[in-house]
Design an enzyme around this catalytic site. Structure first.
Site, PDB file in Angstrom:
ATOM      1  N   ASP A  33      75.496  15.460  29.111  1.00  0.00           N
ATOM      2  CA  ASP A  33      74.398  16.271  29.653  1.00  0.00           C
ATOM      3  C   ASP A  33      74.401  17.635  28.971  1.00  0.00           C
ATOM      4  O   ASP A  33      75.456  18.240  28.759  1.00  0.00           O
ATOM      5  CB  ASP A  33      74.565  16.438  31.170  1.00  0.00           C
ATOM      6  CG  ASP A  33      73.293  16.934  31.835  1.00  0.00           C
ATOM      7  OD1 ASP A  33      72.690  16.163  32.610  1.00  0.00           O
ATOM      8  OD2 ASP A  33      72.889  18.085  31.572  1.00  0.00           O
ATOM      9  N   ILE A  34      73.226  18.103  28.626  1.00  0.00           N
ATOM     10  CA  ILE A  34      73.098  19.374  27.895  1.00  0.00           C
ATOM     11  C   ILE A  34      73.469  20.583  28.764  1.00  0.00           C
ATOM     12  O   ILE A  34      73.865  21.623  28.252  1.00  0.00           O
ATOM     13  CB  ILE A  34      71.663  19.493  27.329  1.00  0.00           C
ATOM     14  CG1 ILE A  34      71.624  20.338  26.078  1.00  0.00           C
ATOM     15  CG2 ILE A  34      70.674  19.968  28.360  1.00  0.00           C
ATOM     16  CD1 ILE A  34      70.330  20.223  25.293  1.00  0.00           C
ATOM     17  N   GLU A 103      64.184  15.369  37.194  1.00  0.00           N
ATOM     18  CA  GLU A 103      63.553  16.213  36.165  1.00  0.00           C
ATOM     19  C   GLU A 103      62.996  15.361  35.024  1.00  0.00           C
ATOM     20  O   GLU A 103      61.890  15.590  34.543  1.00  0.00           O
ATOM     21  CB  GLU A 103      64.616  17.191  35.636  1.00  0.00           C
ATOM     22  CG  GLU A 103      64.173  18.128  34.542  1.00  0.00           C
ATOM     23  CD  GLU A 103      65.371  18.830  33.880  1.00  0.00           C
ATOM     24  OE1 GLU A 103      65.292  19.095  32.677  1.00  0.00           O
ATOM     25  OE2 GLU A 103      66.384  19.086  34.579  1.00  0.00           O
ATOM     26  N   VAL A 104      63.780  14.388  34.584  1.00  0.00           N
ATOM     27  CA  VAL A 104      63.380  13.577  33.425  1.00  0.00           C
ATOM     28  C   VAL A 104      62.956  12.180  33.905  1.00  0.00           C
ATOM     29  O   VAL A 104      63.755  11.467  34.529  1.00  0.00           O
ATOM     30  CB  VAL A 104      64.540  13.454  32.413  1.00  0.00           C
ATOM     31  CG1 VAL A 104      64.097  12.627  31.208  1.00  0.00           C
ATOM     32  CG2 VAL A 104      65.021  14.829  31.974  1.00  0.00           C
ATOM     33  N   HIS A 108      68.180   7.606  34.736  1.00  0.00           N
ATOM     34  CA  HIS A 108      69.496   8.002  34.216  1.00  0.00           C
ATOM     35  C   HIS A 108      70.479   8.082  35.370  1.00  0.00           C
ATOM     36  O   HIS A 108      70.143   8.518  36.461  1.00  0.00           O
ATOM     37  CB  HIS A 108      69.444   9.339  33.468  1.00  0.00           C
ATOM     38  CG  HIS A 108      68.666  10.402  34.173  1.00  0.00           C
ATOM     39  ND1 HIS A 108      67.297  10.422  34.204  1.00  0.00           N
ATOM     40  CD2 HIS A 108      69.075  11.490  34.870  1.00  0.00           C
ATOM     41  CE1 HIS A 108      66.883  11.469  34.887  1.00  0.00           C
ATOM     42  NE2 HIS A 108      67.940  12.133  35.322  1.00  0.00           N
TER      43      HIS A 108
HETATM   44  P1  5GP Z   1      67.601  14.857  36.746  1.00  0.00           P
HETATM   45  O1  5GP Z   1      67.347  16.145  37.462  1.00  0.00           O
HETATM   46  O2  5GP Z   1      66.323  14.265  36.174  1.00  0.00           O
HETATM   47  O3  5GP Z   1      68.369  13.878  37.576  1.00  0.00           O
HETATM   48  O4  5GP Z   1      68.557  15.205  35.544  1.00  0.00           O
HETATM   49  C1  5GP Z   1      68.125  15.433  34.240  1.00  0.00           C
HETATM   50  C2  5GP Z   1      69.330  15.873  33.449  1.00  0.00           C
HETATM   51  O5  5GP Z   1      69.010  15.804  32.072  1.00  0.00           O
HETATM   52  C3  5GP Z   1      69.754  17.331  33.721  1.00  0.00           C
HETATM   53  O6  5GP Z   1      71.105  17.328  34.186  1.00  0.00           O
HETATM   54  C4  5GP Z   1      69.582  18.025  32.380  1.00  0.00           C
HETATM   55  O7  5GP Z   1      70.592  18.963  32.118  1.00  0.00           O
HETATM   56  C5  5GP Z   1      69.608  16.878  31.391  1.00  0.00           C
HETATM   57  N1  5GP Z   1      68.828  17.096  30.190  1.00  0.00           N
HETATM   58  C6  5GP Z   1      67.548  17.549  30.126  1.00  0.00           C
HETATM   59  N2  5GP Z   1      67.136  17.600  28.849  1.00  0.00           N
HETATM   60  C7  5GP Z   1      68.178  17.145  28.091  1.00  0.00           C
HETATM   61  C8  5GP Z   1      68.358  16.964  26.687  1.00  0.00           C
HETATM   62  O8  5GP Z   1      67.472  17.215  25.866  1.00  0.00           O
HETATM   63  N3  5GP Z   1      69.562  16.485  26.270  1.00  0.00           N
HETATM   64  C9  5GP Z   1      70.559  16.183  27.159  1.00  0.00           C
HETATM   65  N4  5GP Z   1      71.699  15.719  26.643  1.00  0.00           N
HETATM   66  N5  5GP Z   1      70.427  16.343  28.488  1.00  0.00           N
HETATM   67  C10 5GP Z   1      69.246  16.822  28.954  1.00  0.00           C
END
Ligand code: 5GP
Length: 128
Positions: A33-34, A103-104, A108
């Site tokens: 995770d970034i 968020e994405v 995942h």
């Molecule tokens: P969500 O809130 O959707 O469950 O988590 C999305 C995760 O994706 C976050 O923890 C965020 O830091 C990670 N993330 C977002 N953009 C990127 C990216 O471009 N690369 C990586 N490796 N992680 C990302």
């Protein structure tokens, strides 16, 4: 919700954006995770186009469901965070939709480890 082919994880799968890869097979890709929220914070995504765990659970083939879930232990053992591999354990989180703050919009699993992770869900402060 329909799948957005331009989401960031779709771009990572297509190799258009780099990632710090941990593991890959026919069904899954895992990378760091970034913005890590624990000393070890990995993301595992299915190769197929699924918006979230609800979409995946409903629409993925049995082969995809099994293949994707098998990747969890592969990643956890490879990172040394599973108790099987000498680690101290880990938490898997899959956020789905607005209330979960997804968020994405590509499914995942977060694998978090490396410190005590606290309560599973933080209570919301009373407004009274
Ligand atoms: P969500 O809130 O959707 O469950 O988590 C999305 C995760 O994706 C976050 O923890 C965020 O830091 C990670 N993330 C977002 N953009 C990127 C990216 O471009 N690369 C990586 N490796 N992680 C990302």
């Amino acid at each position: 919700m329909s799948y957005d082919k331009e989401n960031i994880f779709a771009k990572i799968l297509r190799g258009e954006i780099p990632c710090d890869k941990i593991y890959e097979d026919e069904y899954a890709l895992a990378f760091k995770d970034i913005r890590p929220q624990a000393p070890s914070h990995a993301l595992i995504i299915p190769k197929g186009a699924y918006v979230d765990i609800n979409d995946f659970s409903k629409n993925a083939t049995n082969e995809e469901v099994v293949g994707f879930n098998r990747a969890i232990s592969m990643v956890a053992d490879k990172l040394g965070i599973s108790e099987d591999s000498g680690g101290n354990g880990y938490r898997v989180i899959a956020n789905s939709g607005n209330d979960a703050h997804q968020e994405v919009p590509h499914l995942h699993f977060h694998l978090l480890a490396g410190r005590p992770l606290g309560p599973m869900v933080y209570p919301i402060k009373s407004e009274s």
